[in-house]
Design a protein around this motif. Structure first.
Motif, short mmCIF file in Angstrom:
data_model
loop_
_atom_site.label_atom_id
_atom_site.label_comp_id
_atom_site.label_asym_id
_atom_site.label_seq_id
_atom_site.Cartn_x
_atom_site.Cartn_y
_atom_site.Cartn_z
N ILE A 86 13.07 49.09 30.14
CA ILE A 86 12.03 49.91 29.49
C ILE A 86 10.71 49.14 29.38
O ILE A 86 9.65 49.68 29.65
CB ILE A 86 12.49 50.39 28.10
CG1 ILE A 86 13.75 51.27 28.22
CG2 ILE A 86 11.38 51.15 27.38
CD1 ILE A 86 13.58 52.51 29.04
N GLU A 87 10.77 47.87 29.01
CA GLU A 87 9.54 47.09 28.85
C GLU A 87 8.80 46.88 30.17
O GLU A 87 7.59 46.79 30.19
CB GLU A 87 9.84 45.73 28.20
CG GLU A 87 10.24 45.85 26.75
CD GLU A 87 9.21 46.60 25.90
OE1 GLU A 87 8.02 46.30 25.99
OE2 GLU A 87 9.63 47.50 25.17
N ALA A 88 9.53 46.81 31.27
CA ALA A 88 8.92 46.56 32.58
C ALA A 88 8.49 47.84 33.28
O ALA A 88 7.87 47.78 34.33
CB ALA A 88 9.89 45.79 33.47
N ALA A 109 2.58 52.06 26.08
CA ALA A 109 3.21 51.37 24.95
C ALA A 109 3.78 52.38 23.95
O ALA A 109 4.87 52.19 23.43
CB ALA A 109 2.21 50.45 24.26
N GLU A 110 3.06 53.46 23.72
CA GLU A 110 3.52 54.51 22.79
C GLU A 110 4.78 55.19 23.34
O GLU A 110 5.73 55.44 22.60
CB GLU A 110 2.41 55.54 22.59
CG GLU A 110 2.82 56.70 21.70
CD GLU A 110 1.75 57.78 21.62
OE1 GLU A 110 2.14 58.96 21.58
OE2 GLU A 110 0.56 57.44 21.62
N GLN A 111 4.79 55.48 24.64
CA GLN A 111 5.95 56.11 25.26
C GLN A 111 7.17 55.18 25.23
O GLN A 111 8.28 55.64 24.98
CB GLN A 111 5.64 56.53 26.69
CG GLN A 111 4.67 57.69 26.77
CD GLN A 111 4.18 57.94 28.17
OE1 GLN A 111 4.01 57.01 28.98
NE2 GLN A 111 3.94 59.21 28.50
N LYS A 112 6.95 53.90 25.47
CA LYS A 112 8.05 52.93 25.42
C LYS A 112 8.66 52.89 24.02
O LYS A 112 9.88 52.86 23.86
CB LYS A 112 7.56 51.54 25.83
CG LYS A 112 7.25 51.43 27.30
CD LYS A 112 6.68 50.08 27.64
CE LYS A 112 6.24 50.04 29.09
NZ LYS A 112 5.67 48.75 29.48
N GLN A 113 7.80 52.91 23.02
CA GLN A 113 8.27 52.89 21.63
C GLN A 113 9.07 54.15 21.33
O GLN A 113 10.13 54.09 20.71
CB GLN A 113 7.09 52.76 20.67
CG GLN A 113 7.49 52.71 19.22
CD GLN A 113 8.34 51.49 18.89
OE1 GLN A 113 8.20 50.42 19.48
NE2 GLN A 113 9.27 51.65 17.96
N ARG A 114 8.59 55.29 21.78
CA ARG A 114 9.29 56.55 21.55
C ARG A 114 10.66 56.54 22.23
O ARG A 114 11.66 56.97 21.65
CB ARG A 114 8.45 57.71 22.08
CG ARG A 114 9.04 59.06 21.69
CD ARG A 114 8.19 60.20 22.16
NE ARG A 114 6.85 60.14 21.55
CZ ARG A 114 5.81 60.80 22.00
NH1 ARG A 114 5.92 61.57 23.05
NH2 ARG A 114 4.65 60.70 21.39
N GLY A 146 16.68 45.53 26.14
CA GLY A 146 15.72 46.59 26.42
C GLY A 146 16.00 47.36 27.70
O GLY A 146 15.09 47.94 28.28
N VAL A 147 17.26 47.39 28.12
CA VAL A 147 17.62 48.06 29.37
C VAL A 147 18.38 49.36 29.05
O VAL A 147 19.38 49.34 28.36
CB VAL A 147 18.48 47.15 30.26
CG1 VAL A 147 18.94 47.88 31.51
CG2 VAL A 147 17.71 45.90 30.64
#
Length: 101
Positions: A43-45, A51-56, A69-70
Motif C-alpha cells: 500500500i505504501e509503495a 496519502a489520503e487514499q492510502k490512509q483510508r 503494509g501489504v
C-alpha cells in the motif's frame, strides 16, 4: 493496469503474485499442481494512491493488511492457476474500490 476508481490506476508491475498448492480435493492434480494464487500490493509503495487514499485503505482494510503494509488476497476456488489469478485480482480491485468509496 487495474482501474480502481476514476483517476486511480494501479500498474500490474506493483502487484506481486505467489503460487502454492491448493488444499482440498483436486483429483489427479492434488498435491502436484500449484493452483492457489495470492496477489499482494504494498500500500505504501502504490504510486497511484494519494496519502489520503492510502490512509483510508489502511483504516478500512486493516484486518487484511499485514504489519508491513501489504494487502494480500488469496484465491483457490478454481482448478487452474490462471483462473485463480484473475479471481484474486478481481477481488483485490473490489476491496480497494470499496475502501475508497
Amino acid at each position: 493496469m487495474l482501474e480502481i476508481a476514476p483517476g486511480v490506476v494501479i500498474a500490474e508491475e506493483e502487484l506481486r503474485f505467489e503460487v502454492s498448492r491448493s488444499g482440498g480435493p483436486g483429483g489427479q492434480n492434488v498435491n502436484k499442481v500449484e493452483t492457489r494464487v495470492a496477489v499482494c500490493l504494498d500500500i505504501e509503495a502504490a504510486a497511484a494512491l494519494s496519502a489520503e487514499q492510502k490512509q483510508r485503505v489502511r483504516e478500512r482494510l486493516r484486518t487484511r493488511i499485514s504489519k508491513a503494509g501489504v494487502l494480500r488476497v488469496v484465491s483457490q476456488v478454481h482448478r487452474s492457476q490462471s483462473a485463480n489469478r484473475e479471481e484474486a485480482v478481481r477481488r483485490m480491485v473490489e476491496l480497494l474500490r470499496g475502501a475508497l468509496a
